[in-house]
Structures are given as structure tokens and as C-alpha cells.
Scaffold this active site. Sequence first.
Site, mmCIF file in Angstrom:
data_model
loop_
_atom_site.group_PDB
_atom_site.id
_atom_site.type_symbol
_atom_site.label_atom_id
_atom_site.label_comp_id
_atom_site.label_asym_id
_atom_site.label_seq_id
_atom_site.Cartn_x
_atom_site.Cartn_y
_atom_site.Cartn_z
ATOM 1 N N HIS A 44 -1.100 -0.292 -1.057
ATOM 2 C CA HIS A 44 0.264 -0.629 -1.468
ATOM 3 C C HIS A 44 1.030 -1.270 -0.302
ATOM 4 O O HIS A 44 1.762 -2.244 -0.488
ATOM 5 C CB HIS A 44 0.962 0.654 -1.933
ATOM 6 C CG HIS A 44 2.296 0.420 -2.547
ATOM 7 N ND1 HIS A 44 2.491 -0.410 -3.629
ATOM 8 C CD2 HIS A 44 3.527 0.911 -2.242
ATOM 9 C CE1 HIS A 44 3.774 -0.414 -3.944
ATOM 10 N NE2 HIS A 44 4.419 0.367 -3.119
ATOM 11 N N GLN B 52 -0.271 -2.983 2.159
ATOM 12 C CA GLN B 52 -0.813 -4.330 2.330
ATOM 13 C C GLN B 52 -0.199 -5.310 1.347
ATOM 14 O O GLN B 52 0.106 -6.449 1.687
ATOM 15 C CB GLN B 52 -2.346 -4.316 2.126
ATOM 16 C CG GLN B 52 -3.082 -3.753 3.311
ATOM 17 C CD GLN B 52 -2.749 -4.522 4.562
ATOM 18 O OE1 GLN B 52 -2.947 -5.730 4.630
ATOM 19 N NE2 GLN B 52 -2.186 -3.857 5.544
ATOM 20 N N HIS C 12 2.733 -5.078 -0.061
ATOM 21 C CA HIS C 12 4.104 -5.336 0.389
ATOM 22 C C HIS C 12 4.110 -6.363 1.510
ATOM 23 O O HIS C 12 4.884 -7.321 1.493
ATOM 24 C CB HIS C 12 4.752 -4.040 0.908
ATOM 25 C CG HIS C 12 5.510 -3.302 -0.132
ATOM 26 N ND1 HIS C 12 6.756 -3.679 -0.557
ATOM 27 C CD2 HIS C 12 5.189 -2.215 -0.862
ATOM 28 C CE1 HIS C 12 7.180 -2.842 -1.488
ATOM 29 N NE2 HIS C 12 6.238 -1.949 -1.696
#
Lengths: 105, 105, 105
Positions: C79, C81, C83
Site C-alpha cells: 500500500h 508503494q 502511494h
Amino acid sequence: MNKEEVAMVGFEIVAYSGEARSKFLNAINNLKDGGSMEESEKLIKEGEASLTKAHKSQTELLAKEASGENIELGFIFVHGQDHLMTTVMLKDILQHLLNIYRNEE
Amino acid sequence: MNKEEVAMVGFEIVAYSGEARSKFLNAINNLKDGGSMEESEKLIKEGEASLTKAHKSQTELLAKEASGENIELGFIFVHGQDHLMTTVMLKDILQHLLNIYRNEE
Amino acid sequence: MNKEEVAMVGFEIVAYSGEARSKFLNAINNLKDGGSMEESEKLIKEGEASLTKAHKSQTELLAKEASGENIELGFIFVHGQDHLMTTVMLKDILQHLLNIYRNEE
């Protein structure tokens, strides 16, 4: 949750995010092609409804992992996440593209 | 497929997606800086060729996992997926940025 | 690195990337709403500082995996990554949105 259960959530997220992405892109194309802002806003609302469903599945799993449950990640789930997160980014940019097309008229 | 084999596919996807991303960004910058639409279209075609190669590697692995084969995910592979999927999103937005720059002329 | 250690890096990356994303979106909105280019440039600089911190954490882990160390991936890290990488893409598109809003004035 084992890999198969996580993959099922992944497929769900791919489907909902894909639906949202199509609606958002249609909303931009509609305005570009001279369609009404009302029609674009309707498409965006529909896209947001799909995105909310995808987000819900994501949040449930994040909460499970944060609470210590083991989530066995597979490729399909990771692929779903990429679909979801790039569509969220599209939504952020969308408003500006609509604005700019509208200002051009 | 073990982690090392999957990582090799990941490196490949990073390379092809990175190539595609550069071509797409060059296509926008070219038009912004007063270059011709023909030049931008040439760059986009080159970018799409690289993206197709990255997509092919991705699809093969998704099919393997869907057919039940175990795909051992590592960070490099996940990184490759992020490169690929954000570049796909850039491609969707690209056409609108080119349009807008063209309308401004 | 075990899953908990990797998750901590993931949380860090979510936080820094989220900060960068807000600054970048504020920079566009500021210009759209008639604010000064100086203010937008200040916001972009602040966003870039946060993004650099997120990138640093990412690079350290990529280097560890490339050198053979086992990195146990969990959802929170993946998650993070997503973002980070969607925010990097926003940064690439940002300059064009600012340009276009500026040309409209």
C-alpha cells in the site's frame, strides 16, 4: 486469510476499480467531445460509487493486517491494488482536466 | 516460479515501463515546447511498443497465478507493477494534455 | 527483514507520500483559485522534500532485496508503494497542469 481468499478480494477490487476508471475517462471524453457538464457529473458520481466499493474491500484487509492477522498476498491482489490506487489518482486529476476543458469553451 | 525468477520479470517490467514513461513525457514536453504533433505521435508510438512488452510479461504471470501456479512475489516485482500501472495511467491522461496544449496554440 | 519491520517502513512511506500528495494537490488548487505561482512553487518544494524521504526508505529496501536479503512483503508495505508511485506520477503531470492554468490567465 489464505492466498485464494485474498485473490478473490483482488478480483473484486480489479472489477470495481475498472468500472470506476471507465466512468471517469468517459466523463472527461464527454466534455471534450462537447457533451454537457451534467452528463459528466453523472458519470463521475457512478464512478465514485464503484470506487467506494473497491475502497471498502481494501480497508477491511488493511484493518485485518494491522490487527495482526496474516494476509497472504498474491499477484492478483497486488494487481487489484494498482488498479485501485491509479484510479484514485485519476480522480484527483480529473477535476482539473474537466475545469480546463470547460474554461476553453 | 521462485522469487529470483519473478524478480527477473520484475526488472524487465521496470525497464520497459521506464522506457514507455520517458517517451510519453517527452511527447508532452515536445508539444509544450512548440514541437510538431507528428514528433509527439512518433514518441507515443515508441512508448506504446515498450508498454506492450511490459504488459506481455505481466499477463503471462497473471495467467500462471490464475491457473494455480505459485508466484513468489518480491519487492522488485511489486515495484515493476507500480511502474507499469502508473505508466498506463499516464497514457490515459496523455491524450488530454496533448489536446489541451494543441487547443491553446 | 521480517513482516513487522517491513510494515513499519510501509507506514512511514504512506505518511511521507500522503504529505507530498497533499502539497502537490494544494499547489494546483492554489493556482486554479487565483493564488500566486510563488505560493504554488513553495508547496511543490515542500512536497518534494517529503517525497525524497519516502524515496529514501524505498531505495534502501530495494537495495537490500537486490543484494539477496529476504524482504517479507505485507499489504501495508505494498500500500505504501502504491502511494509513493502514484504521487511520483502526480508530480510528473503537475507541471503541465500548472503550465496550462498559467497560460489561461
